[in-house]
Design a protein around this motif. Structure first.
Motif, PDB file in Angstrom:
ATOM      1  N   LYS A 125       0.675  -1.132   0.052  1.00  0.00           N
ATOM      2  CA  LYS A 125       0.045  -0.053   0.074  1.00  0.00           C
ATOM      3  C   LYS A 125       0.926   1.258   0.010  1.00  0.00           C
ATOM      4  O   LYS A 125       1.933   1.311   0.657  1.00  0.00           O
ATOM      5  CB  LYS A 125      -0.884  -0.096   1.263  1.00  0.00           C
ATOM      6  CG  LYS A 125      -0.215   0.094   2.652  1.00  0.00           C
ATOM      7  CD  LYS A 125      -1.243  -0.029   3.641  1.00  0.00           C
ATOM      8  CE  LYS A 125      -0.550  -0.173   4.873  1.00  0.00           C
ATOM      9  NZ  LYS A 125      -1.390   0.138   6.268  1.00  0.00           N
ATOM     10  N   GLY A 126       0.550   2.201  -0.827  1.00  0.00           N
ATOM     11  CA  GLY A 126       1.136   3.550  -0.808  1.00  0.00           C
ATOM     12  C   GLY A 126       2.458   3.284  -1.769  1.00  0.00           C
ATOM     13  O   GLY A 126       3.156   4.476  -1.945  1.00  0.00           O
ATOM     14  N   GLY A 127       2.359   2.297  -2.431  1.00  0.00           N
ATOM     15  CA  GLY A 127       3.532   1.967  -3.400  1.00  0.00           C
ATOM     16  C   GLY A 127       5.106   1.760  -2.738  1.00  0.00           C
ATOM     17  O   GLY A 127       6.044   1.975  -3.374  1.00  0.00           O
ATOM     18  N   LYS A 128       4.976   1.142  -1.340  1.00  0.00           N
ATOM     19  CA  LYS A 128       6.264   1.270  -0.494  1.00  0.00           C
ATOM     20  C   LYS A 128       6.647  -0.163  -0.800  1.00  0.00           C
ATOM     21  O   LYS A 128       6.112  -1.102  -0.789  1.00  0.00           O
ATOM     22  CB  LYS A 128       5.793   1.466   0.949  1.00  0.00           C
ATOM     23  CG  LYS A 128       6.960   1.258   1.847  1.00  0.00           C
ATOM     24  CD  LYS A 128       6.701   1.578   3.314  1.00  0.00           C
ATOM     25  CE  LYS A 128       7.930   1.557   4.254  1.00  0.00           C
ATOM     26  NZ  LYS A 128       7.446   1.664   5.642  1.00  0.00           N
ATOM     27  N   GLN A 129       8.015  -0.157  -1.203  1.00  0.00           N
ATOM     28  CA  GLN A 129       8.642  -1.114  -1.504  1.00  0.00           C
ATOM     29  C   GLN A 129       9.772  -1.468  -0.400  1.00  0.00           C
ATOM     30  O   GLN A 129      10.642  -0.620  -0.050  1.00  0.00           O
ATOM     31  CB  GLN A 129       9.522  -1.153  -3.209  1.00  0.00           C
ATOM     32  CG  GLN A 129      10.115  -2.335  -3.402  1.00  0.00           C
ATOM     33  CD  GLN A 129      10.823  -2.278  -4.707  1.00  0.00           C
ATOM     34  OE1 GLN A 129      10.382  -1.465  -5.593  1.00  0.00           O
ATOM     35  NE2 GLN A 129      11.708  -3.541  -4.930  1.00  0.00           N
TER      36      GLN A 129
ATOM     37  N   GLY B  50       0.700  -4.205 -12.791  1.00  0.00           N
ATOM     38  CA  GLY B  50       0.487  -3.287 -11.759  1.00  0.00           C
ATOM     39  C   GLY B  50       1.540  -3.378 -10.760  1.00  0.00           C
ATOM     40  O   GLY B  50       2.047  -4.214  -9.917  1.00  0.00           O
ATOM     41  N   GLU B  51       2.077  -2.026 -10.452  1.00  0.00           N
ATOM     42  CA  GLU B  51       2.888  -1.606  -9.397  1.00  0.00           C
ATOM     43  C   GLU B  51       2.592  -2.400  -7.867  1.00  0.00           C
ATOM     44  O   GLU B  51       1.767  -1.699  -7.291  1.00  0.00           O
ATOM     45  CB  GLU B  51       3.324  -0.341  -9.434  1.00  0.00           C
ATOM     46  CG  GLU B  51       4.618   0.089  -8.431  1.00  0.00           C
ATOM     47  CD  GLU B  51       5.867  -0.281  -9.162  1.00  0.00           C
ATOM     48  OE1 GLU B  51       6.940   0.057  -8.854  1.00  0.00           O
ATOM     49  OE2 GLU B  51       5.550  -0.765 -10.463  1.00  0.00           O
ATOM     50  N   GLY B  52       3.387  -3.268  -7.685  1.00  0.00           N
ATOM     51  CA  GLY B  52       3.176  -3.775  -6.461  1.00  0.00           C
ATOM     52  C   GLY B  52       1.814  -4.763  -6.160  1.00  0.00           C
ATOM     53  O   GLY B  52       1.481  -5.111  -5.058  1.00  0.00           O
ATOM     54  N   ALA B  53       1.268  -5.249  -7.294  1.00  0.00           N
ATOM     55  CA  ALA B  53       0.160  -6.013  -7.294  1.00  0.00           C
ATOM     56  C   ALA B  53       0.451  -7.434  -7.336  1.00  0.00           C
ATOM     57  O   ALA B  53       1.427  -7.983  -7.784  1.00  0.00           O
ATOM     58  CB  ALA B  53      -0.813  -5.500  -8.508  1.00  0.00           C
ATOM     59  N   ALA B  54      -0.535  -8.207  -6.578  1.00  0.00           N
ATOM     60  CA  ALA B  54      -0.316  -9.708  -6.508  1.00  0.00           C
ATOM     61  C   ALA B  54      -1.492 -10.536  -6.169  1.00  0.00           C
ATOM     62  O   ALA B  54      -2.335  -9.881  -5.469  1.00  0.00           O
ATOM     63  CB  ALA B  54       0.991  -9.978  -5.651  1.00  0.00           C
TER      64      ALA B  54
END
Length: 273
Positions: free
Chosen positions: A107-111, A143-147
């Motif tokens: 969430k928030g694009g945090k990696q 999608g960025e960070g989607a799974a």
């Protein structure tokens, strides 16, 4: 006789008299009497053949919700170190969209080091630990960070091995698990398939120990129930979004939503059983 022609004549005679088989015979060393071209043990021709039915990168390269639905009916295959194969039909999934999704680990694009697999190419496994002892397995999508979380499987092959692995993960005396109890939950399926943190960031299209193959008789839209995810009740509006998908009427699903099924039946999506 010219030298070049003389050499060709000698070569022809050698091929006709030699004990070595012609080239086309060498190519056929891999073939069995019934026409099966699977590799034999010859060190010269033992090229490992990739499973032609294995799901490829294009399958995984789709939006998260689409992938979560597309997984239903497909088959997860796990090859154990002793050579035994475990097969399970995917019957329940959850989509985690990343970014704005408050229930997602990204969430928030945090990696982070933990969730790095969610940002890798579609088809990458994301395995994380819960309660310090159990594992859950996800597959990255577009999608960025989607799974997509794999929630439940219908065991198809290697059930005895699954029971062994489940028993080894449980404390104290254990009862013999019924078939429907082997993989009806995200941590249970990881136990039954021997999936742990070592599988994190592996590529389903390349790995020799775990992959997917197409299922038969894939479900239609009328066979799929879309409802709320499990265990995200404190995530505001995201707790109510229908991002869990399962095969209606399948006894291997972890949690059945009868209310949603009745509502879908009332709207004519399928007949209420």
């Amino acid at each position: 006789m010219p030298r070049k022609r003389k050499l060709l004549v000698q070569l022809s005679a050698l091929q006709s008299n030699s004990s070595f088989p012609p080239l086309d015979a060498l190519e056929n060393l891999n073939a069995t009497p019934d026409g099966d071209s699977s590799a034999k043990s010859s060190k010269y021709f033992a090229i490992e053949k990739k499973n032609s039915s294995q799901l490829e990168a294009d399958f995984f390269n789709q939006p998260c919700v689409s992938l979560a639905k597309s997984f239903l009916g497909q088959i997860l295959v796990r090859k154990l170190p002793d050579g035994r194969e475990l097969w399970g039909r995917i019957v329940e999934t959850e989509a985690y969209l990343g970014g704005e999704d408050e229930a997602s680990h990204s969430k928030g694009g945090k990696q982070t080091q933990r969730n790095a697999a969610m940002f890798m190419k579609p088809g990458t496994l994301y395995v994380y630990q819960i309660y310090g002892i159990y594992f859950c397995v996800n597959v990255s999508s577009q999608g960025e960070g989607a799974a997509v979380l794999l929630r439940s499987l219908e065991p198809l092959r290697g059930l005895d091995a699954m029971r062994e692995l489940r028993s080894a993960s449980r404390k104290g005396p254990t009862k013999l698990l019924k078939d429907w109890q082997l993989c009806n939950g995200p941590s249970k399926l990881c136990q039954a398939f021997g999936i742990d943190k070592a599988f994190d960031q592996r590529d389903l299209t390349q790995d020799a120990a775990i992959w997917m193959v197409p299922g038969h008789d894939l479900p239609g839209e009328q066979d799929v129930v879309a409802t709320t995810r499990i265990g995200v009740g404190n995530r505001g509006e995201w707790a109510q979004k229908p991002l869990r998908f399962y095969l209606r009427g399948n006894k291997f699903v972890s949690v059945v939503d009868k209310k949603t099924e009745r509502e879908m039946a009332a709207m004519g999506h399928f007949s209420c059983s």
